[in-house]
Design an enzyme around this catalytic site. Structure first.
Site, PDB file in Angstrom:
ATOM      1  N   TYR A  50      38.844  32.287  45.584  1.00 56.04           N
ATOM      2  CA  TYR A  50      39.579  32.909  44.462  1.00 56.04           C
ATOM      3  C   TYR A  50      41.073  32.603  44.565  1.00 56.04           C
ATOM      4  O   TYR A  50      41.711  32.217  43.577  1.00 56.04           O
ATOM      5  CB  TYR A  50      39.321  34.410  44.496  1.00 56.04           C
ATOM      6  CG  TYR A  50      39.936  35.202  43.363  1.00 56.04           C
ATOM      7  CD1 TYR A  50      39.390  35.152  42.079  1.00 56.04           C
ATOM      8  CD2 TYR A  50      41.034  36.030  43.583  1.00 56.04           C
ATOM      9  CE1 TYR A  50      39.938  35.895  41.041  1.00 56.04           C
ATOM     10  CE2 TYR A  50      41.587  36.775  42.556  1.00 56.04           C
ATOM     11  CZ  TYR A  50      41.035  36.706  41.292  1.00 56.04           C
ATOM     12  OH  TYR A  50      41.585  37.449  40.268  1.00 56.04           O
ATOM     13  N   LYS A  68      43.414  30.539  41.904  1.00 55.82           N
ATOM     14  CA  LYS A  68      44.563  31.169  41.231  1.00 55.82           C
ATOM     15  C   LYS A  68      45.873  30.449  41.576  1.00 55.82           C
ATOM     16  O   LYS A  68      46.766  30.354  40.729  1.00 55.82           O
ATOM     17  CB  LYS A  68      44.631  32.658  41.593  1.00 55.82           C
ATOM     18  CG  LYS A  68      43.453  33.468  41.040  1.00 55.82           C
ATOM     19  CD  LYS A  68      43.376  33.391  39.530  1.00 55.82           C
ATOM     20  CE  LYS A  68      42.331  34.333  38.936  1.00 55.82           C
ATOM     21  NZ  LYS A  68      42.281  34.266  37.473  1.00 55.82           N
TER      22      LYS A  68
HETATM   23  P1  NDP Z   1      36.245  41.394  34.147  1.00 58.60           P
HETATM   24  O1  NDP Z   1      35.211  41.005  35.138  1.00 58.60           O
HETATM   25  O2  NDP Z   1      36.382  42.812  33.739  1.00 58.60           O
HETATM   26  O3  NDP Z   1      36.033  40.502  32.798  1.00 58.60           O
HETATM   27  C1  NDP Z   1      35.853  39.122  32.914  1.00 58.60           C
HETATM   28  C2  NDP Z   1      35.724  38.525  31.535  1.00 58.60           C
HETATM   29  O4  NDP Z   1      35.556  37.110  31.666  1.00 58.60           O
HETATM   30  C3  NDP Z   1      34.511  39.010  30.763  1.00 58.60           C
HETATM   31  O5  NDP Z   1      34.813  39.039  29.379  1.00 58.60           O
HETATM   32  C4  NDP Z   1      33.465  37.930  31.048  1.00 58.60           C
HETATM   33  O6  NDP Z   1      32.455  37.933  30.038  1.00 58.60           O
HETATM   34  C5  NDP Z   1      34.350  36.686  31.035  1.00 58.60           C
HETATM   35  N1  NDP Z   1      33.835  35.542  31.782  1.00 58.60           N
HETATM   36  C6  NDP Z   1      33.506  35.481  33.094  1.00 58.60           C
HETATM   37  N2  NDP Z   1      33.065  34.259  33.415  1.00 58.60           N
HETATM   38  C7  NDP Z   1      33.137  33.516  32.288  1.00 58.60           C
HETATM   39  C8  NDP Z   1      32.821  32.161  31.967  1.00 58.60           C
HETATM   40  N3  NDP Z   1      32.329  31.313  32.893  1.00 58.60           N
HETATM   41  N4  NDP Z   1      33.012  31.722  30.699  1.00 58.60           N
HETATM   42  C9  NDP Z   1      33.506  32.560  29.754  1.00 58.60           C
HETATM   43  N5  NDP Z   1      33.824  33.856  29.991  1.00 58.60           N
HETATM   44  C10 NDP Z   1      33.627  34.321  31.247  1.00 58.60           C
HETATM   45  O7  NDP Z   1      37.618  40.806  34.713  1.00 58.60           O
HETATM   46  P2  NDP Z   1      39.124  41.378  34.642  1.00 58.60           P
HETATM   47  O8  NDP Z   1      39.429  41.830  33.269  1.00 58.60           O
HETATM   48  O9  NDP Z   1      39.342  42.262  35.787  1.00 58.60           O
HETATM   49  O10 NDP Z   1      39.939  40.029  34.955  1.00 58.60           O
HETATM   50  C11 NDP Z   1      40.393  39.162  33.928  1.00 58.60           C
HETATM   51  C12 NDP Z   1      41.236  38.061  34.565  1.00 58.60           C
HETATM   52  O11 NDP Z   1      42.328  38.659  35.266  1.00 58.60           O
HETATM   53  C13 NDP Z   1      40.491  37.209  35.591  1.00 58.60           C
HETATM   54  O12 NDP Z   1      40.931  35.869  35.514  1.00 58.60           O
HETATM   55  C14 NDP Z   1      40.901  37.825  36.913  1.00 58.60           C
HETATM   56  O13 NDP Z   1      40.814  36.898  37.956  1.00 58.60           O
HETATM   57  C15 NDP Z   1      42.342  38.198  36.600  1.00 58.60           C
HETATM   58  N6  NDP Z   1      42.872  39.230  37.473  1.00 58.60           N
HETATM   59  C16 NDP Z   1      42.305  40.474  37.528  1.00 58.60           C
HETATM   60  C17 NDP Z   1      42.834  41.441  38.362  1.00 58.60           C
HETATM   61  C18 NDP Z   1      42.274  42.822  38.462  1.00 58.60           C
HETATM   62  O14 NDP Z   1      42.756  43.579  39.319  1.00 58.60           O
HETATM   63  N7  NDP Z   1      41.299  43.197  37.648  1.00 58.60           N
HETATM   64  C19 NDP Z   1      44.007  41.148  39.200  1.00 58.60           C
HETATM   65  C20 NDP Z   1      44.524  39.814  39.059  1.00 58.60           C
HETATM   66  C21 NDP Z   1      43.971  38.905  38.214  1.00 58.60           C
HETATM   67  P3  NDP Z   1      30.964  37.321  30.334  1.00 58.60           P
HETATM   68  O15 NDP Z   1      30.511  37.897  31.630  1.00 58.60           O
HETATM   69  O16 NDP Z   1      30.146  37.745  29.143  1.00 58.60           O
HETATM   70  O17 NDP Z   1      31.143  35.848  30.375  1.00 58.60           O
END
Ligand code: NDP
Length: 249
Positions: A157, A161
């Site tokens: 990860y 990033k």
């Molecule tokens: P969630 O797991 O809550 O949501 C992830 C989203 O991405 C969902 O809508 C999911 O939908 C979609 N997704 C996952 N894989 C794919 C794929 N291969 N193609 C298309 N869509 C995809 O994540 P967060 O909201 O927590 O995180 C969002 C972003 O922020 C990420 O990049 C994460 O790394 C980053 N982030 C989050 C942090 C946190 O503390 N939460 C901290 C730092 C960064 P579906 O499963 O239907 O595809």
């Protein structure tokens, strides 16, 4: 509610991973700013449901796995046919598959890199041509503080990033002459499904490391993305803005 007079009125935004968590809050913020938003996720029903409740009109939900380059090219065509040319691209879709370094399988490495880093590349490559031609575009990549400082148990990860930050800078330099701006947002610990598994003790320990004394909410990140997509950020490119309550400084 009409979009007239709002800073993104008449624009189209595409948000990957827009069906829940941070991406959903970003989709809401960009819609509130007047944009028509394409919500993208692998689960079509959830993407459609999220798009249906956004403020304003003209939004759409689309199913696509961002790791699949051919599917991403088809996605861009579908979004442009239905909503119009993409002005704002938010690469937010991301996954974790945590393990100690020596236990990370090839599959776990590839899945995380393919979604988080190659997925963003796939979208940028597909959207950039039109943005360059129109001399207008904003690309915003959601990275993580882990990409800046590393983290035990997250080698895949953290690498994905950190890669996004390098990608952001290269794209910013390459596309600047065409008025296409590219920045990254690095959230700290934000309360979403991705981070829901944390126990109470770990949660308290984390809060102790955050200067503002609380975990972040998706809206804390979404406001910064809205800023970077709008006219107030027209002289900012190649930057990574940390949104972590003062955890890393
Ligand atoms: P969630 O797991 O809550 O949501 C992830 C989203 O991405 C969902 O809508 C999911 O939908 C979609 N997704 C996952 N894989 C794919 C794929 N291969 N193609 C298309 N869509 C995809 O994540 P967060 O909201 O927590 O995180 C969002 C972003 O922020 C990420 O990049 C994460 O790394 C980053 N982030 C989050 C942090 C946190 O503390 N939460 C901290 C730092 C960064 P579906 O499963 O239907 O595809």
């Amino acid at each position: 509610m009409t979009a007239e007079g709002k800073e993104l009125a008449g624009q189209v935004a595409l948000v990957t991973g827009g069906s829940r968590g941070i991406g959903r809050a970003v989709a809401e913020a960009l819609a509130a700013a007047g944009a028509r938003v394409a919500v993208v996720a692998r689960d079509r029903e959830r993407a459609l449901a999220a798009a249906a409740v956004l403020p304003g009109t003209g939004h759409g939900g689309f199913a696509c796995d961002v790791a699949d380059a051919a599917a991403v090219d088809a996605l861009l065509q579908a979004v442009e046919a239905e909503l119009g040319p993409v002005d704002v691209l938010v690469n937010n879709a991301g996954v974790t598959q945590d393990n100690l370094l020596v236990r990370i399988s090839d599959e776990a490495w590839d899945r995380v890199l393919d979604t988080n880093l190659k997925g963003a590349f796939n979208l940028i490559r597909a959207a950039a041509k039109g943005m360059m031609r129109r001399r207008q575009g904003r690309i915003i990549n959601i990275t993580s503080v882990v990409g800046l400082v590393g983290n035990k148990g997250q080698a895949n990860y953290a690498a994905s990033k950190a890669g996004l930050i390098g990608l952001t800078k290269a794209v910013a330099k390459e596309l600047a002459s065409r008025n296409v701006l590219c920045n990254a947002v690095a959230p700290g610990y934000i309360e979403t499904e991705m981070t829901a598994a944390l126990g109470d003790a770990a949660r308290e320990a984390l809060i102790g490391q955050i200067a503002l004394g609380r975990l972040g909410q998706p809206q804390d990140v979404a406001g910064v993305v809205r800023f970077l997509a709008g006219p107030a950020a027209s002289y900012i490119t190649g930057q990574t803005i940390v949104v972590d309550g003062g955890m890393v400084m």
